[in-house]
Design a protein around this motif. Structure first.
Motif, PDB file in Angstrom:
ATOM      1  N   ASP A  21       0.805  -1.226   0.000  1.00  0.00           N
ATOM      2  CA  ASP A  21       0.000   0.000   0.000  1.00  0.00           C
ATOM      3  C   ASP A  21       0.836   1.274   0.000  1.00  0.00           C
ATOM      4  O   ASP A  21       0.314   2.360   0.183  1.00  0.00           O
ATOM      5  CB  ASP A  21      -1.016   0.005   1.141  1.00  0.00           C
ATOM      6  N   GLY A  22       2.121   1.157  -0.279  1.00  0.00           N
ATOM      7  CA  GLY A  22       2.982   2.331  -0.341  1.00  0.00           C
ATOM      8  C   GLY A  22       3.148   2.911  -1.736  1.00  0.00           C
ATOM      9  O   GLY A  22       3.878   3.873  -1.939  1.00  0.00           O
ATOM     10  N   PRO A  80       0.571  11.566  -6.000  1.00  0.00           N
ATOM     11  CA  PRO A  80      -0.562  11.904  -5.134  1.00  0.00           C
ATOM     12  C   PRO A  80      -0.373  11.392  -3.707  1.00  0.00           C
ATOM     13  O   PRO A  80       0.398  10.454  -3.465  1.00  0.00           O
ATOM     14  CB  PRO A  80      -1.745  11.210  -5.811  1.00  0.00           C
ATOM     15  N   ASP A  81      -1.092  12.018  -2.798  1.00  0.00           N
ATOM     16  CA  ASP A  81      -1.074  11.553  -1.413  1.00  0.00           C
ATOM     17  C   ASP A  81      -2.363  10.811  -1.113  1.00  0.00           C
ATOM     18  O   ASP A  81      -3.203  10.615  -1.995  1.00  0.00           O
ATOM     19  CB  ASP A  81      -0.859  12.722  -0.449  1.00  0.00           C
ATOM     20  N   ALA A  82      -2.531  10.408   0.111  1.00  0.00           N
ATOM     21  CA  ALA A  82      -3.696   9.610   0.507  1.00  0.00           C
ATOM     22  C   ALA A  82      -5.016  10.345   0.282  1.00  0.00           C
ATOM     23  O   ALA A  82      -6.066   9.719   0.170  1.00  0.00           O
ATOM     24  CB  ALA A  82      -3.568   9.190   1.959  1.00  0.00           C
ATOM     25  N   GLU A  83      -4.980  11.654   0.192  1.00  0.00           N
ATOM     26  CA  GLU A  83      -6.208  12.443   0.007  1.00  0.00           C
ATOM     27  C   GLU A  83      -6.695  12.455  -1.440  1.00  0.00           C
ATOM     28  O   GLU A  83      -7.781  12.933  -1.718  1.00  0.00           O
ATOM     29  CB  GLU A  83      -5.973  13.887   0.471  1.00  0.00           C
ATOM     30  N   SER A  84      -5.919  11.917  -2.363  1.00  0.00           N
ATOM     31  CA  SER A  84      -6.312  11.886  -3.765  1.00  0.00           C
ATOM     32  C   SER A  84      -7.586  11.060  -3.939  1.00  0.00           C
ATOM     33  O   SER A  84      -7.806  10.071  -3.241  1.00  0.00           O
ATOM     34  CB  SER A  84      -5.185  11.276  -4.597  1.00  0.00           C
ATOM     35  N   ASP A  85      -8.426  11.467  -4.881  1.00  0.00           N
ATOM     36  CA  ASP A  85      -9.697  10.768  -5.108  1.00  0.00           C
ATOM     37  C   ASP A  85      -9.526   9.421  -5.798  1.00  0.00           C
ATOM     38  O   ASP A  85     -10.307   8.506  -5.580  1.00  0.00           O
ATOM     39  CB  ASP A  85     -10.632  11.629  -5.956  1.00  0.00           C
ATOM     40  N   GLY A  86      -8.551   9.291  -6.669  1.00  0.00           N
ATOM     41  CA  GLY A  86      -8.392   8.073  -7.451  1.00  0.00           C
ATOM     42  C   GLY A  86      -7.601   7.001  -6.739  1.00  0.00           C
ATOM     43  O   GLY A  86      -6.854   7.261  -5.799  1.00  0.00           O
ATOM     44  N   ARG A  87      -7.757   5.771  -7.211  1.00  0.00           N
ATOM     45  CA  ARG A  87      -7.030   4.623  -6.683  1.00  0.00           C
ATOM     46  C   ARG A  87      -6.594   3.745  -7.852  1.00  0.00           C
ATOM     47  O   ARG A  87      -7.226   3.709  -8.898  1.00  0.00           O
ATOM     48  CB  ARG A  87      -7.900   3.788  -5.743  1.00  0.00           C
ATOM     49  N   PHE A  88      -5.494   3.016  -7.654  1.00  0.00           N
ATOM     50  CA  PHE A  88      -5.048   2.052  -8.654  1.00  0.00           C
ATOM     51  C   PHE A  88      -4.565   0.802  -7.918  1.00  0.00           C
ATOM     52  O   PHE A  88      -4.301   0.831  -6.712  1.00  0.00           O
ATOM     53  CB  PHE A  88      -3.926   2.626  -9.528  1.00  0.00           C
ATOM     54  N   ALA A  89      -4.467  -0.283  -8.656  1.00  0.00           N
ATOM     55  CA  ALA A  89      -3.951  -1.524  -8.085  1.00  0.00           C
ATOM     56  C   ALA A  89      -3.354  -2.390  -9.182  1.00  0.00           C
ATOM     57  O   ALA A  89      -3.772  -2.329 -10.331  1.00  0.00           O
ATOM     58  CB  ALA A  89      -5.060  -2.288  -7.372  1.00  0.00           C
ATOM     59  N   VAL A  90      -2.385  -3.170  -8.790  1.00  0.00           N
ATOM     60  CA  VAL A  90      -1.817  -4.198  -9.649  1.00  0.00           C
ATOM     61  C   VAL A  90      -2.400  -5.514  -9.150  1.00  0.00           C
ATOM     62  O   VAL A  90      -2.404  -5.779  -7.948  1.00  0.00           O
ATOM     63  CB  VAL A  90      -0.273  -4.215  -9.564  1.00  0.00           C
ATOM     64  N   HIS A 114     -17.680  -5.199   5.908  1.00  0.00           N
ATOM     65  CA  HIS A 114     -17.895  -3.804   5.532  1.00  0.00           C
ATOM     66  C   HIS A 114     -19.373  -3.492   5.311  1.00  0.00           C
ATOM     67  O   HIS A 114     -19.803  -2.365   5.514  1.00  0.00           O
ATOM     68  CB  HIS A 114     -17.071  -3.439   4.296  1.00  0.00           C
ATOM     69  N   ALA A 115     -20.148  -4.478   4.894  1.00  0.00           N
ATOM     70  CA  ALA A 115     -21.582  -4.270   4.708  1.00  0.00           C
ATOM     71  C   ALA A 115     -22.303  -4.134   6.045  1.00  0.00           C
ATOM     72  O   ALA A 115     -23.293  -3.414   6.151  1.00  0.00           O
ATOM     73  CB  ALA A 115     -22.190  -5.423   3.913  1.00  0.00           C
ATOM     74  N   GLU A 116     -21.776  -4.775   7.073  1.00  0.00           N
ATOM     75  CA  GLU A 116     -22.423  -4.765   8.392  1.00  0.00           C
ATOM     76  C   GLU A 116     -22.024  -3.567   9.250  1.00  0.00           C
ATOM     77  O   GLU A 116     -22.740  -3.227  10.187  1.00  0.00           O
ATOM     78  CB  GLU A 116     -22.096  -6.054   9.144  1.00  0.00           C
ATOM     79  N   ALA A 117     -20.894  -2.972   8.951  1.00  0.00           N
ATOM     80  CA  ALA A 117     -20.411  -1.867   9.787  1.00  0.00           C
ATOM     81  C   ALA A 117     -20.173  -0.641   8.925  1.00  0.00           C
ATOM     82  O   ALA A 117     -19.744  -0.754   7.775  1.00  0.00           O
ATOM     83  CB  ALA A 117     -19.116  -2.274  10.483  1.00  0.00           C
ATOM     84  N   PRO A 118     -20.432   0.540   9.478  1.00  0.00           N
ATOM     85  CA  PRO A 118     -20.130   1.751   8.706  1.00  0.00           C
ATOM     86  C   PRO A 118     -18.622   1.847   8.451  1.00  0.00           C
ATOM     87  O   PRO A 118     -17.818   1.584   9.343  1.00  0.00           O
ATOM     88  CB  PRO A 118     -20.611   2.890   9.593  1.00  0.00           C
ATOM     89  N   THR A 119     -18.290   2.197   7.242  1.00  0.00           N
ATOM     90  CA  THR A 119     -16.882   2.282   6.871  1.00  0.00           C
ATOM     91  C   THR A 119     -16.724   3.337   5.783  1.00  0.00           C
ATOM     92  O   THR A 119     -17.693   3.734   5.157  1.00  0.00           O
ATOM     93  CB  THR A 119     -16.374   0.915   6.379  1.00  0.00           C
ATOM     94  N   ASP A 120     -15.512   3.771   5.552  1.00  0.00           N
ATOM     95  CA  ASP A 120     -15.315   4.726   4.466  1.00  0.00           C
ATOM     96  C   ASP A 120     -14.721   4.005   3.249  1.00  0.00           C
ATOM     97  O   ASP A 120     -14.162   2.913   3.373  1.00  0.00           O
ATOM     98  CB  ASP A 120     -14.489   5.934   4.910  1.00  0.00           C
ATOM     99  N   PRO A 121     -14.860   4.573   2.070  1.00  0.00           N
ATOM    100  CA  PRO A 121     -14.425   3.902   0.840  1.00  0.00           C
ATOM    101  C   PRO A 121     -12.935   3.556   0.829  1.00  0.00           C
ATOM    102  O   PRO A 121     -12.559   2.521   0.270  1.00  0.00           O
ATOM    103  CB  PRO A 121     -14.755   4.914  -0.259  1.00  0.00           C
ATOM    104  N   ASP A 122     -12.097   4.394   1.426  1.00  0.00           N
ATOM    105  CA  ASP A 122     -10.664   4.102   1.446  1.00  0.00           C
ATOM    106  C   ASP A 122     -10.358   2.826   2.213  1.00  0.00           C
ATOM    107  O   ASP A 122      -9.526   2.016   1.790  1.00  0.00           O
ATOM    108  CB  ASP A 122      -9.868   5.267   2.038  1.00  0.00           C
ATOM    109  N   HIS A 123     -11.027   2.644   3.354  1.00  0.00           N
ATOM    110  CA  HIS A 123     -10.800   1.423   4.132  1.00  0.00           C
ATOM    111  C   HIS A 123     -11.291   0.192   3.379  1.00  0.00           C
ATOM    112  O   HIS A 123     -10.645  -0.861   3.402  1.00  0.00           O
ATOM    113  CB  HIS A 123     -11.463   1.520   5.508  1.00  0.00           C
ATOM    114  N   LEU A 124     -12.431   0.316   2.710  1.00  0.00           N
ATOM    115  CA  LEU A 124     -12.940  -0.798   1.918  1.00  0.00           C
ATOM    116  C   LEU A 124     -11.947  -1.156   0.813  1.00  0.00           C
ATOM    117  O   LEU A 124     -11.608  -2.329   0.622  1.00  0.00           O
ATOM    118  CB  LEU A 124     -14.308  -0.469   1.310  1.00  0.00           C
ATOM    119  N   MET A 140      -4.083   7.512  -6.759  1.00  0.00           N
ATOM    120  CA  MET A 140      -3.730   7.793  -8.147  1.00  0.00           C
ATOM    121  C   MET A 140      -4.369   9.102  -8.594  1.00  0.00           C
ATOM    122  O   MET A 140      -5.516   9.372  -8.293  1.00  0.00           O
ATOM    123  CB  MET A 140      -4.245   6.668  -9.038  1.00  0.00           C
ATOM    124  N   GLU A 141      -3.598   9.875  -9.312  1.00  0.00           N
ATOM    125  CA  GLU A 141      -4.103  11.075  -9.987  1.00  0.00           C
ATOM    126  C   GLU A 141      -4.247  10.685 -11.447  1.00  0.00           C
ATOM    127  O   GLU A 141      -3.283  10.269 -12.092  1.00  0.00           O
ATOM    128  CB  GLU A 141      -3.113  12.221  -9.829  1.00  0.00           C
TER     129      GLU A 141
END
Length: 183
Positions: A21-22, A80-90, A114-124, A140-141
């Protein structure tokens, strides 16, 4: 600088045991021509530049190289930093059927929690990436029909790599005849 097939670079990233995740990425359309530019890096692994294009909807082709051995203080602000809206993955394919079933079980459990507990999209996102054993993911930007300013700054910083990769990708495009319309 060694130019390689984009798949080979992603295979190296997938086999690396670095903290998954770095990673951070910047991507967008090429300055000129068909395809996209992608820079992705990790502080301890370095910075990679890929140039890709879709030969057809099922065949992505491209080239890339490692442009820096580490992400230093000069390069860090361009990613980008953690506050960026986009995400990417390999993504890595499961090793075998047992591994696939294990991943499916972890993913199912992650989504149930995650469906049973409130969570934010980044954690999911992070939990899903860990459940499927993604070797690299992070913020990702990205601009679908443009180029983030950071992408231009990185291209200018690594001008020699930009020129070499552009030439190599243009050769692939010419060989594949994808720069011509149908008639």
């Amino acid at each position: 600088m060694r130019v390689r097939d984009w798949d080979d670079i992603l295979a190296d990233v997938a086999s690396d045991s670095t903290d998954p995740d770095g990673w951070r990425a910047v991507a967008g359309s090429r300055r000129e021509g068909l395809g996209e530019d992608l820079y992705f890096g990790h502080p301890s692994v370095g910075l990679y530049h890929l140039k890709t294009y879709a030969k057809n909807p099922r065949d992505l082709r491209g080239v890339g190289t490692r442009v820096a051995r580490r992400v230093d203080d000069e390069l860090d602000p361009l990613l980008p930093d953690a506050e960026s809206d986009g995400r990417f993955a390999v993504r890595s394919a499961p090793e075998d059927e047992d591994h696939a079933e294990e991943m499916m079980t972890r993913l199912t459990e992650t989504l149930r929690v995650h469906a049973e507990a409130p969570t934010d999209p980044d954690h999911l996102f992070e939990d899903v990436m860990e459940a499927v054993d993604s070797p690299a993911f992070g913020p990702m930007e990205y601009e679908f029909d443009g180029r983030p300013d950071e992408l231009d700054e990185l291209s200018d910083t690594f001008e020699a790599a930009e020129d070499l990769l552009t030439s190599e990708l243009d050769d692939l495009i010419d060989e594949d005849d994808v720069d011509r319309g149908f008639h």
